[in-house]
Motif scaffolding. Sequence first.
Motif, PDB file in Angstrom:
ATOM      1  N   VAL A 118      -2.682  -8.794  -3.232  1.00 34.22           N
ATOM      2  CA  VAL A 118      -1.604  -7.950  -2.723  1.00 34.22           C
ATOM      3  C   VAL A 118      -2.218  -6.784  -1.962  1.00 34.22           C
ATOM      4  N   PRO A 119      -1.913  -6.618  -0.671  1.00 33.58           N
ATOM      5  CA  PRO A 119      -2.480  -5.492   0.076  1.00 33.58           C
ATOM      6  C   PRO A 119      -1.893  -4.166  -0.383  1.00 33.58           C
ATOM      7  N   LEU A 120      -2.736  -3.138  -0.384  1.00 32.07           N
ATOM      8  CA  LEU A 120      -2.317  -1.810  -0.825  1.00 32.07           C
ATOM      9  C   LEU A 120      -2.511  -0.812   0.307  1.00 32.07           C
ATOM     10  N   ALA A 121      -1.636   0.185   0.357  1.00 27.91           N
ATOM     11  CA  ALA A 121      -1.710   1.208   1.395  1.00 27.91           C
ATOM     12  C   ALA A 121      -1.451   2.566   0.775  1.00 27.91           C
ATOM     13  N   GLY A 122      -2.117   3.598   1.332  1.00 25.90           N
ATOM     14  CA  GLY A 122      -1.866   4.952   0.860  1.00 25.90           C
ATOM     15  C   GLY A 122      -2.503   5.229  -0.482  1.00 25.90           C
ATOM     16  N   PRO A 123      -2.449   6.443  -0.957  1.00 27.07           N
ATOM     17  CA  PRO A 123      -3.106   6.775  -2.225  1.00 27.07           C
ATOM     18  C   PRO A 123      -2.390   6.171  -3.417  1.00 27.07           C
ATOM     19  N   ILE A 124      -3.150   5.949  -4.475  1.00 25.84           N
ATOM     20  CA  ILE A 124      -2.586   5.616  -5.785  1.00 25.84           C
ATOM     21  C   ILE A 124      -2.365   6.937  -6.503  1.00 25.84           C
ATOM     22  N   ILE A 125      -1.137   7.230  -6.844  1.00 31.14           N
ATOM     23  CA  ILE A 125      -0.799   8.510  -7.461  1.00 31.14           C
ATOM     24  C   ILE A 125      -0.515   8.279  -8.945  1.00 31.14           C
ATOM     25  N   THR A 126      -1.288   8.933  -9.772  1.00 30.86           N
ATOM     26  CA  THR A 126      -1.158   8.782 -11.225  1.00 30.86           C
ATOM     27  C   THR A 126      -0.736  10.098 -11.843  1.00 30.86           C
ATOM     28  N   GLY A 148       1.012  -2.810   0.820  1.00 34.67           N
ATOM     29  CA  GLY A 148       0.800  -2.953   2.262  1.00 34.67           C
ATOM     30  C   GLY A 148       1.634  -4.045   2.884  1.00 34.67           C
ATOM     31  N   ALA A 149       2.433  -4.737   2.109  1.00 36.58           N
ATOM     32  CA  ALA A 149       3.300  -5.799   2.604  1.00 36.58           C
ATOM     33  C   ALA A 149       4.464  -5.949   1.641  1.00 36.58           C
ATOM     34  N   GLY A 160      11.485  -0.626  -2.771  1.00 35.60           N
ATOM     35  CA  GLY A 160      10.963  -0.875  -1.426  1.00 35.60           C
ATOM     36  C   GLY A 160       9.557  -1.443  -1.529  1.00 35.60           C
ATOM     37  N   ARG A 161       8.601  -0.735  -0.937  1.00 39.46           N
ATOM     38  CA  ARG A 161       7.197  -1.152  -1.048  1.00 39.46           C
ATOM     39  C   ARG A 161       6.416  -0.288  -2.039  1.00 39.46           C
ATOM     40  N   THR A 162       7.107   0.483  -2.850  1.00 40.30           N
ATOM     41  CA  THR A 162       6.434   1.310  -3.852  1.00 40.30           C
ATOM     42  C   THR A 162       6.589   0.672  -5.227  1.00 40.30           C
ATOM     43  N   LEU A 163       5.446   0.318  -5.811  1.00 45.42           N
ATOM     44  CA  LEU A 163       5.445  -0.196  -7.179  1.00 45.42           C
ATOM     45  C   LEU A 163       5.222   0.970  -8.124  1.00 45.42           C
TER      46      LEU A 163
END
Length: 334
Positions: free
Chosen positions: A163-171, A248-249, A298-301
Amino acid sequence: MIRVGIYGATGYTGMELVRILQRHPGAEIAFVASQSQAGKTLRQVFPAAPALPLIAGAEAPLDEVDVAFLCLPHAAAAETAVVALAAGVRVIDLSADFRLRDAAAYAHWYAHTHPAPELLAEAIYGLTEVCRADLPGARLVANPGCYPTSVLLALRPLLLSNVPLAGPIITDSKSGVSGAGRTPSQTSHFVEVADNFSPYKIGRVHRHLPEMEQAIGWWRASAPPLVFSPHLLPVPRGILSTIYVTLGADATEANLRALYGDAYAGEPFVEVLPAGELASLAHVTYTNRCAIGLTLVGRTLILTSAIDNLIKGAAGQAVQNMNVMFGCAETAGL
């Protein structure tokens, strides 16, 4: 029977180890050590504890144990590990001393030259669900930190996927006060914590950040940067991490849920929660479990991940590692 020694038994993590090992069908406690409370019994420190005599670390009978748990401050733990390993005792270190593979990174984050850099390459990073195959022959295991356990178990299936990822991972992580240890401070004082909720060490400050980044790099070389924001909850124990990952998708929650279900199928201590259910402290306190919830917007998990910081985040995971090291049932005592 596995003969066990515990250094730093009068801290919260040390006491959790005693509780777990007392009910373990294949282990017995040979000694408990404490520099500050030597000469007392453990019951004099914790009224509900057994009356085990507390000895100074230097007096620990290493010839009587198979494994030593180190619930000690950083640097002191590594020095003790050297002594225990030289005596032929296997070591499970609950401090940060062997979590980072790079001695220079350790010196930067802990402001201390590593006492035993020659052991860093040997130490197994003890996230049990990940390192299980490496544990049976291990002499030295670095138990993960509590925040990293909650974050890494939640992220790993995604990072290992295509799975493509985009942007920072925010924890955004919250911990109960026991995560600060038993030594009192102004920030952990009841009057400061009760009826309050506060962030701390925001930005690139918290010492668990390089540990998480190291593991993320193992699993995906081109992973987005990690933003880690810890908070102090006005509760005694537990960690809840809410993690935001931009994909990212396009993806479906059903497919992501299947990915996580496959990754943790058969795991005794990781539960992927049903659709619509979010992880909470109530899922996990006083257990060795990690509960993980998934929500796609949306595209935010959005991942929610909960553990008990003293058990799955420390003592329980340490015993889980011991069980695999010595060929016991992984769930023994837990």
